[in-house]
Design a protein around this motif. Sequence first.
Motif, PDB file in Angstrom:
ATOM      1  N   GLY A   1       1.287  -1.046  -0.291  1.00 20.65           N
ATOM      2  CA  GLY A   1       0.002   0.160   0.135  1.00 20.65           C
ATOM      3  C   GLY A   1       1.119   0.912  -0.048  1.00 20.65           C
TER       4      GLY A   1
ATOM      5  N   ALA B   1       2.222   2.406   2.252  1.00 22.52           N
ATOM      6  CA  ALA B   1       2.658   2.886   3.941  1.00 22.52           C
ATOM      7  C   ALA B   1       3.793   3.397   4.135  1.00 22.52           C
TER       8      ALA B   1
ATOM      9  N   ALA C   1      -2.714   0.351  -3.197  1.00 24.86           N
ATOM     10  CA  ALA C   1      -3.984   1.432  -2.772  1.00 24.86           C
ATOM     11  C   ALA C   1      -3.651   2.315  -3.288  1.00 24.86           C
TER      12      ALA C   1
ATOM     13  N   SER D   1      -6.308   7.705   0.433  1.00 22.56           N
ATOM     14  CA  SER D   1      -7.900   6.265   0.016  1.00 22.56           C
ATOM     15  C   SER D   1      -7.958   7.430   1.641  1.00 22.56           C
TER      16      SER D   1
ATOM     17  N   ARG E   1      -9.082   9.939   2.498  1.00 20.80           N
ATOM     18  CA  ARG E   1      -8.761  11.237   3.158  1.00 20.80           C
ATOM     19  C   ARG E   1      -9.407  12.648   2.130  1.00 20.80           C
TER      20      ARG E   1
ATOM     21  N   ASP F   1     -13.192   3.850   2.556  1.00 28.09           N
ATOM     22  CA  ASP F   1     -11.526   4.129   2.369  1.00 28.09           C
ATOM     23  C   ASP F   1     -10.970   2.466   2.969  1.00 28.09           C
TER      24      ASP F   1
ATOM     25  N   ARG G   1      -7.705   1.284   3.226  1.00 22.21           N
ATOM     26  CA  ARG G   1      -6.439   1.812   3.845  1.00 22.21           C
ATOM     27  C   ARG G   1      -6.215   0.626   5.151  1.00 22.21           C
ATOM     28  N   SER G   2      -7.518   0.390   5.597  1.00 21.79           N
ATOM     29  CA  SER G   2      -7.091  -1.041   6.362  1.00 21.79           C
ATOM     30  C   SER G   2      -7.188  -2.383   5.869  1.00 21.79           C
TER      31      SER G   2
ATOM     32  N   VAL H   1      -5.265  -3.138   3.397  1.00 20.00           N
ATOM     33  CA  VAL H   1      -4.211  -3.326   2.936  1.00 20.00           C
ATOM     34  C   VAL H   1      -3.391  -3.964   3.863  1.00 20.00           C
TER      35      VAL H   1
ATOM     36  N   ASP I   1     -10.565   2.116  -4.550  1.00 14.97           N
ATOM     37  CA  ASP I   1     -11.128   2.814  -3.555  1.00 14.97           C
ATOM     38  C   ASP I   1     -12.720   2.803  -4.335  1.00 14.97           C
TER      39      ASP I   1
ATOM     40  N   ASP J   1       2.094   8.339   8.995  1.00 15.53           N
ATOM     41  CA  ASP J   1       1.683   7.535   7.991  1.00 15.53           C
ATOM     42  C   ASP J   1       2.068   8.871   6.625  1.00 15.53           C
TER      43      ASP J   1
ATOM     44  N   GLN K   1       2.784   7.849   2.618  1.00 17.48           N
ATOM     45  CA  GLN K   1       2.450   7.350   1.650  1.00 17.48           C
ATOM     46  C   GLN K   1       3.090   7.057   0.067  1.00 17.48           C
TER      47      GLN K   1
END
Length: 386
Positions: free
Chosen positions: A35, A37, A102, A106, A108, A114, A116-117, A119, A145, A279, A281
């Motif tokens: 992702g 991240a 990802a 996403s 934001r 979203d 993000r979770s 990944v 997304d 974080d 990206q």
Amino acid sequence: MTAARPLRDRADACPGALQTHPAADGALARVRVPGGALTPAQLRVLSAAARELGDGALELTSRGNVQLRGLRSGSEAELGDRLAAIGLLPSATHETARNVLASVLSGRAGGLLDVRSWVPAFDAGLCSDPRLAALPGRFLAAFDDGRGDVAGLGADIGLLALDGRTVALLLAGTDTGVRTDPDDAVALALAATRAFLDVREQQGGTAWRVAELTGGPPRIAAALGAARSAPVAVPTAPAIGPAGVVPQDDGRTALVAVVPLGRLTAAQAELLAGTAVGDLQLTPWRSVVLPDLADAGAATDLARAGVVLDPGSAWLRVTACAGRPGCAKSLADVRADVVTAVARGSLPAQGARQHWVGCERRCGRPSGGVVDVVATGQGYRVTTGT
Ligand code: SF4
């Protein structure tokens, strides 16, 4: 006419953090960053490793990963220890399979939900299944997304949000018609990943990608046993990613800093890490996103350090292979020549989107319409094609 599928008579040789690639300028390590991240602390450790073990820079890849070049002989174990200590090497057996894109920003700014979770959940599921260590290093997952930025990047397994409650399963970049809801999307992606290995095994176990299987997408989709809806068209990925100042939905600001030729110096990395409030990206367009800032005040210092925040900059349209001294096949120091051309405003083809390479292999050529600028030993040949 369908493109011929490559015949694979060997395992892929994608470099990893531990399984480095011997390049002309020393060992090359590729660190997977699912992702894209990264925490500021992780970026600082990568930066220090580049300074102390490598050539002083981090290379950003089109899969949102990071490479270290010019690693001194025998430094692989130390690099592995440093990465493991900050969570960038959660599995020595699965490291090269952890290729996950990802959607940028996403949760934001924009997007239908979203992702993000998804990944870390997908990554944890992948690393905890011993069988998935057999995935080829070319395997790629993409979680979109709904904004359509990564669904079209040719991933083997894709999730694409169609609305806030419906997610489509993509295989080799096409919609299978299989649908799920956001809470079950990661489980579906993992099931499809396992089914890829099953079908691959049935076909001799040599394919690197879903697209290389005979009837791969329908066979994998059938193995999942799910009902199917009418497929939708998958959005084409943008050739150029976002850059500059992006207002977030919550009123805060994200800065998207494009890294010329994807080569982030250790000093630039440290400045980005010091500017970030959470974080960061890494994107497939070789840029770094700093989200959740109070305002765009840091943009001036970042631009002064050599990263690009101007969406109109020529640097958004130019990519290049490693060239000399990193590649022994190269007929030119491609990157130095690109830097000169950008500085002089003398890019060929009126500055159209272009990819510079040191030989006819044309490594790293982006998909879509792009002008090829190929070293000949006596200069460069400029060609437009597909
Ligand atoms: S295109 Fe040629 S010169 Fe460039 S990295 Fe690939 S093999 Fe090396």
